[in-house]
Write an enzyme that holds these catalytic residues in place. Structure first.
Site, PDB file in Angstrom:
ATOM      1  N   CYS A  88      28.358  43.889  45.603  1.00  0.00           N
ATOM      2  CA  CYS A  88      28.927  42.576  45.317  1.00  0.00           C
ATOM      3  C   CYS A  88      30.170  42.442  46.176  1.00  0.00           C
ATOM      4  O   CYS A  88      30.997  43.349  46.215  1.00  0.00           O
ATOM      5  CB  CYS A  88      29.300  42.443  43.846  1.00  0.00           C
ATOM      6  SG  CYS A  88      30.150  40.888  43.485  1.00  0.00           S
TER       7      CYS A  88
ATOM      8  N   CYS B 184      38.910  48.038  33.057  1.00  0.00           N
ATOM      9  CA  CYS B 184      38.484  48.726  31.818  1.00  0.00           C
ATOM     10  C   CYS B 184      37.781  50.041  32.154  1.00  0.00           C
ATOM     11  O   CYS B 184      37.146  50.171  33.198  1.00  0.00           O
ATOM     12  CB  CYS B 184      37.517  47.923  30.958  1.00  0.00           C
ATOM     13  SG  CYS B 184      38.278  46.665  29.942  1.00  0.00           S
TER      14      CYS B 184
ATOM     15  N   ASP C 124      48.299  47.386  53.087  1.00  0.00           N
ATOM     16  CA  ASP C 124      48.066  47.285  51.634  1.00  0.00           C
ATOM     17  C   ASP C 124      46.580  47.031  51.418  1.00  0.00           C
ATOM     18  O   ASP C 124      45.848  46.674  52.350  1.00  0.00           O
ATOM     19  CB  ASP C 124      48.926  46.187  50.994  1.00  0.00           C
ATOM     20  CG  ASP C 124      49.124  46.407  49.492  1.00  0.00           C
ATOM     21  OD1 ASP C 124      48.559  47.385  48.930  1.00  0.00           O
ATOM     22  OD2 ASP C 124      49.831  45.605  48.858  1.00  0.00           O
ATOM     23  N   ASP C 125      46.154  47.219  50.143  1.00  0.00           N
ATOM     24  CA  ASP C 125      44.723  47.084  49.870  1.00  0.00           C
ATOM     25  C   ASP C 125      44.284  45.633  49.802  1.00  0.00           C
ATOM     26  O   ASP C 125      43.176  45.301  50.211  1.00  0.00           O
ATOM     27  CB  ASP C 125      44.366  47.807  48.559  1.00  0.00           C
ATOM     28  CG  ASP C 125      45.239  47.359  47.413  1.00  0.00           C
ATOM     29  OD1 ASP C 125      44.934  46.345  46.789  1.00  0.00           O
ATOM     30  OD2 ASP C 125      46.260  48.024  47.163  1.00  0.00           O
TER      31      ASP C 125
ATOM     32  N   CYS D 186      36.591  36.304  40.468  1.00  0.00           N
ATOM     33  CA  CYS D 186      35.594  37.263  39.982  1.00  0.00           C
ATOM     34  C   CYS D 186      35.254  36.912  38.535  1.00  0.00           C
ATOM     35  O   CYS D 186      36.151  36.683  37.734  1.00  0.00           O
ATOM     36  CB  CYS D 186      36.163  38.678  40.038  1.00  0.00           C
ATOM     37  SG  CYS D 186      35.067  39.908  39.276  1.00  0.00           S
TER      38      CYS D 186
ATOM     39  N   SER E 262      47.425  52.727  46.627  1.00  0.00           N
ATOM     40  CA  SER E 262      46.117  52.519  47.248  1.00  0.00           C
ATOM     41  C   SER E 262      46.194  52.168  48.734  1.00  0.00           C
ATOM     42  O   SER E 262      45.198  52.225  49.437  1.00  0.00           O
ATOM     43  CB  SER E 262      45.300  51.480  46.473  1.00  0.00           C
ATOM     44  OG  SER E 262      46.144  50.511  45.935  1.00  0.00           O
TER      45      SER E 262
ATOM     46  N   CYS F 253      34.118  37.941  45.654  1.00  0.00           N
ATOM     47  CA  CYS F 253      35.489  37.417  45.734  1.00  0.00           C
ATOM     48  C   CYS F 253      35.910  37.176  47.182  1.00  0.00           C
ATOM     49  O   CYS F 253      36.881  36.468  47.436  1.00  0.00           O
ATOM     50  CB  CYS F 253      36.472  38.324  44.995  1.00  0.00           C
ATOM     51  SG  CYS F 253      36.275  40.051  45.355  1.00  0.00           S
TER      52      CYS F 253
ATOM     53  N   CYS G 240      30.262  46.606  42.711  1.00  0.00           N
ATOM     54  CA  CYS G 240      31.553  46.007  43.120  1.00  0.00           C
ATOM     55  C   CYS G 240      32.174  46.775  44.283  1.00  0.00           C
ATOM     56  O   CYS G 240      32.569  47.938  44.140  1.00  0.00           O
ATOM     57  CB  CYS G 240      32.505  46.019  41.937  1.00  0.00           C
ATOM     58  SG  CYS G 240      34.189  45.508  42.351  1.00  0.00           S
TER      59      CYS G 240
HETATM   60  O1  LIG Z   1      49.027  39.384  46.355  1.00  0.00           O
HETATM   61  P1  LIG Z   1      49.361  39.798  44.983  1.00  0.00           P
HETATM   62  O2  LIG Z   1      48.987  38.742  43.978  1.00  0.00           O
HETATM   63  O3  LIG Z   1      50.764  40.234  44.798  1.00  0.00           O
HETATM   64  O4  LIG Z   1      48.400  41.027  44.591  1.00  0.00           O
HETATM   65  C1  LIG Z   1      48.091  42.089  45.448  1.00  0.00           C
HETATM   66  C2  LIG Z   1      48.737  43.373  45.011  1.00  0.00           C
HETATM   67  O5  LIG Z   1      48.288  43.704  43.660  1.00  0.00           O
HETATM   68  C3  LIG Z   1      47.936  45.068  43.634  1.00  0.00           C
HETATM   69  O6  LIG Z   1      49.061  45.883  43.417  1.00  0.00           O
HETATM   70  P2  LIG Z   1      49.691  46.183  41.969  1.00  0.00           P
HETATM   71  O7  LIG Z   1      51.150  46.133  42.105  1.00  0.00           O
HETATM   72  O8  LIG Z   1      49.060  45.308  40.935  1.00  0.00           O
HETATM   73  O9  LIG Z   1      49.195  47.630  41.550  1.00  0.00           O
HETATM   74  P3  LIG Z   1      49.289  49.033  42.322  1.00  0.00           P
HETATM   75  O10 LIG Z   1      50.658  49.577  42.069  1.00  0.00           O
HETATM   76  O11 LIG Z   1      48.240  49.845  41.684  1.00  0.00           O
HETATM   77  O12 LIG Z   1      49.021  48.801  43.778  1.00  0.00           O
HETATM   78  C4  LIG Z   1      47.407  45.344  45.013  1.00  0.00           C
HETATM   79  O13 LIG Z   1      47.505  46.726  45.333  1.00  0.00           O
HETATM   80  C5  LIG Z   1      48.318  44.517  45.913  1.00  0.00           C
HETATM   81  O14 LIG Z   1      49.449  45.265  46.278  1.00  0.00           O
HETATM   82  N1  LIG Z   2      38.021  44.633  32.030  1.00  0.00           N
HETATM   83  C1  LIG Z   2      36.959  44.731  31.269  1.00  0.00           C
HETATM   84  O1  LIG Z   2      35.960  45.376  31.587  1.00  0.00           O
HETATM   85  C2  LIG Z   2      37.022  43.916  30.004  1.00  0.00           C
HETATM   86  C3  LIG Z   2      35.917  44.155  29.002  1.00  0.00           C
HETATM   87  C4  LIG Z   2      35.738  42.958  28.081  1.00  0.00           C
HETATM   88  N2  LIG Z   2      35.256  41.815  28.808  1.00  0.00           N
HETATM   89  C5  LIG Z   2      37.050  42.639  27.375  1.00  0.00           C
HETATM   90  O2  LIG Z   2      37.726  41.717  27.704  1.00  0.00           O
HETATM   91  O3  LIG Z   2      37.414  43.330  26.478  1.00  0.00           O
HETATM   92  S1  SF4 Z   3      33.638  39.458  42.663  1.00  0.00           S
HETATM   93 FE1  SF4 Z   3      34.870  41.022  43.760  1.00  0.00          FE
HETATM   94  S2  SF4 Z   3      36.011  42.145  42.179  1.00  0.00           S
HETATM   95 FE2  SF4 Z   3      34.329  40.991  41.160  1.00  0.00          FE
HETATM   96  S3  SF4 Z   3      32.613  42.424  41.017  1.00  0.00           S
HETATM   97 FE3  SF4 Z   3      32.333  41.268  42.911  1.00  0.00          FE
HETATM   98  S4  SF4 Z   3      33.383  42.485  44.519  1.00  0.00           S
HETATM   99 FE4  SF4 Z   3      34.074  43.239  42.526  1.00  0.00          FE
HETATM  100 MG   LIG Z   4      49.545  47.303  45.168  1.00  0.00          MG
END
Ligand SMILES: O=P(O)(O)OC[C@H]1O[C@H](OP(=O)(O)OP(=O)(O)O)[C@H](O)[C@@H]1O
Ligand SMILES: NC(=O)CC[C@H](N)C(=O)O
Ligand code: SF4
Ligand SMILES: [Mg+2]
Length: 496
Positions: A453, A18, A365-366, A402, A303, A456, A256
């Protein structure tokens, strides 16, 4: 309503966070500035968009499902005239996905309206919502954010001071919130006591004020970054200028860390740390932690690209563009059919056989959440001729859900919570798999405060998670347990 966090219909992958944006600038087209700000922040949520404008003694709002450019056009924007505006892009974490859950949420204080936009998730709204309903307050959605708006409205009606209403909400509601609020003549910005989700302040050349989830929202409207909103702080922008007060005492800092890995835009600066620089450093650190003999380093767009550059620099292995991303496929804009969903990654990513055939690849990957993306990606890379695929991930294993504004799924869906490294490797089909260490990730992110934080990855939640949410989020074995990396604390509390 049951729990604050939606227990079902979780997405396949990690989702967004959000965006909130606010402007106080009498004489400027505040709705248009907010629309631009929201476009810069669109990556944080694509389900709905909304803008509320304050002026002439009232507040008016327009919101709908869809992307910012689908919701707003010249006629909707020109109908929103005033001195102050707040805007929101939503990725739902609490409540349904319908129009009534779109933000900003309005609330009445006697015959005056206010509008609230929220990024984050509140963990204890159930009892407070029931109390509001008992007092005859009408709620139109089952979101956590509307409860916050209505608490502010009800408490302001009682005390006749908006700041008292905001303060009461901050005392009553727990969880993550970065919020902006428009009254007919002022803009307010406030952040939870742990500073979990980001929020920064900027200044327009003509003296107006801007508040944005990320600094890339300031850049697009030509505002100069001033500072971040502090944990527990309430900032008010009005004809008297900017005024700050501490709404609630700051708690342990827990911003975060995943924002730097994935959610935020690379050109943003959060709490003094540029996201691109942190990502590149993550790649460098991972190269030292998990070296591998290979021919090319590839990043998964977008990313994964900066850390791939960092990995290549530190390892000496050449960087290559070997995966092409279709930039017109949004994150959750067009939902594929069930059959297509299995192949959703193919809609977005396509390997370049001309670059990768016959090569041993390190692929950066991220994050890995369920493992779907990596599994499909490895399959595609091998089909395109890669002889080896070594996955390197610049976040540690995601093993915990999270509850603070991100949908990282329930524990049973998280691949790293269910499998060891060898099992993950087999399930994904890669030749080796390594994640950055938690310590390495912290080393890559050097913000102007010490506290992040990382729940996760570590299971160390800065706020007690109510029983009702634990039931939907955790494995049975992890409920009512103590953890936190050698500093045991209970993760259990009874809501109410
Ligand atoms: O292990 P998974 O459950 O598949 O999730 C991980 C993937 O999700 C995100 O990408 P996403 O395709 O959502 O968005 P992006 O194009 O912004 O990287 C993230 O960058 C990883 O590539
Ligand atoms: N991703 C968010 O920050 C969500 C905001 C709020 N909890 C909603 O669901 O609308
Ligand atoms: S649990 Fe992970 S994704 Fe959620 S606020 Fe903490 S660091 Fe961010
Ligand atoms: Mg991705």
């Amino acid at each position: 309503m049951g729990d604050s966090v939606m227990p079902s219909e979780r997405p396949d992958r990690l989702e967004e966070a959000c965006a909130v944006f606010g402007v106080y600038a009498p004489g400027e087209d505040v709705a248009r500035l907010t629309c631009f700000g929201l476009q810069a922040l669109q990556h944080r949520g694509q389900e709905s968009a909304g803008i509320a404008v304050g002026g002439n003694g009232t507040v008016v709002a327009y919101k709908d499902l869809g992307l910012v450019t689908q919701v707003f056009n010249e006629s909707t924007l020109s109908a929103l005239q005033g001195d102050v505006a707040v805007g929101h892009c939503r990725y739902s974490t609490a409540g349904g996905g319908g129009w009534e859950s779109a933000q900003p949420h309005l609330s009445a204080i006697d015959d005056v309206l206010i509008a609230l936009a929220h990024n984050g998730t509140l963990v204890n709204t159930t009892r407070i919502r029931a109390q509001l309903v008992g007092q005859g307050v009408q709620l139109y959605s089952n979101t956590d954010s509307e409860v916050a708006a209505k608490v502010i409205g009800a408490e302001t009606s009682r005390t006749h001071h908006l700041r008292e209403g905001i303060r009461a909400m901050m005392c009553l509601l727990e969880g993550a919130y970065a919020m902006v609020l428009a009254s007919p003549d002022a803009l307010y910005a406030f952040r939870d006591p742990n500073g979990i989700r980001p929020l920064c302040i900027g200044r327009l050349d003509n003296g107006g004020w801007v508040v944005s989830s990320e600094s890339c929202g300031l850049d697009i409207v030509g505002a100069t970054y001033l500072r971040d909103v502090e944990p527990g702080e309430i900032v008010r922008f009005s004809a008297e200028g900017m005024a700050s007060e501490q709404g609630v005492p700051a708690g342990p800092r827990a911003s975060c860390i995943f924002e730097y890995v994935y959610f935020a835009r690379p050109d943003s600066v959060l709490d003094g740390q540029n996201v691109y620089t942190a990502r590149r450093e993550m790649g460098r650190i991972l190269a030292a932690e998990a070296p591998i003999d290979a021919d090319l380093v590839l990043g998964v767009p977008d990313s994964g690209l900066p850390p791939a550059l960092g990995f290549a620099e530190a390892s000496g292995i050449p960087y290559a563009d070997g995966i092409v991303k279709n930039r017109y496929v949004g994150r959750s804009f067009i939902q594929p059919t069930q059959a297509m969903r299995q192949n959703a990654i193919r809609i977005k990513l396509n390997p370049l056989p001309q670059v990768i055939a016959g090569k041993r690849l390190v692929v950066i990957d991220d994050s890995i959440v369920r493992g779907n993306t990596s599994r499909k990606l490895v399959e595609m890379l091998k089909a395109a001729g890669a002889v080896e695929v070594h996955l390197r991930i610049v976040s540690p294993e995601v093993e915990w859900p999270c509850f603070f504004g991100i949908d990282t799924d329930t524990q049973d869906q998280l691949i790293a919570a269910n499998m060891n490294n060898q099992q993950m490797c087999e399930s994904i089909g890669c030749d080796s798999l390594a994640f950055i260490s938690l310590e390495g990730l912290h080393r890559a992110v050097t913000a102007d405060h010490p506290g992040f934080c990382d729940a996760c990855f570590s299971g160390n939640y800065v706020i007690d998670i109510p029983d009702s949410l634990q039931e939907t989020g955790f494995f049975e074995r992890n409920r009512v347990t103590s953890y936190a990396g050698g500093a045991p604390r209970s993760n259990t509390t009874t809501e109410g």
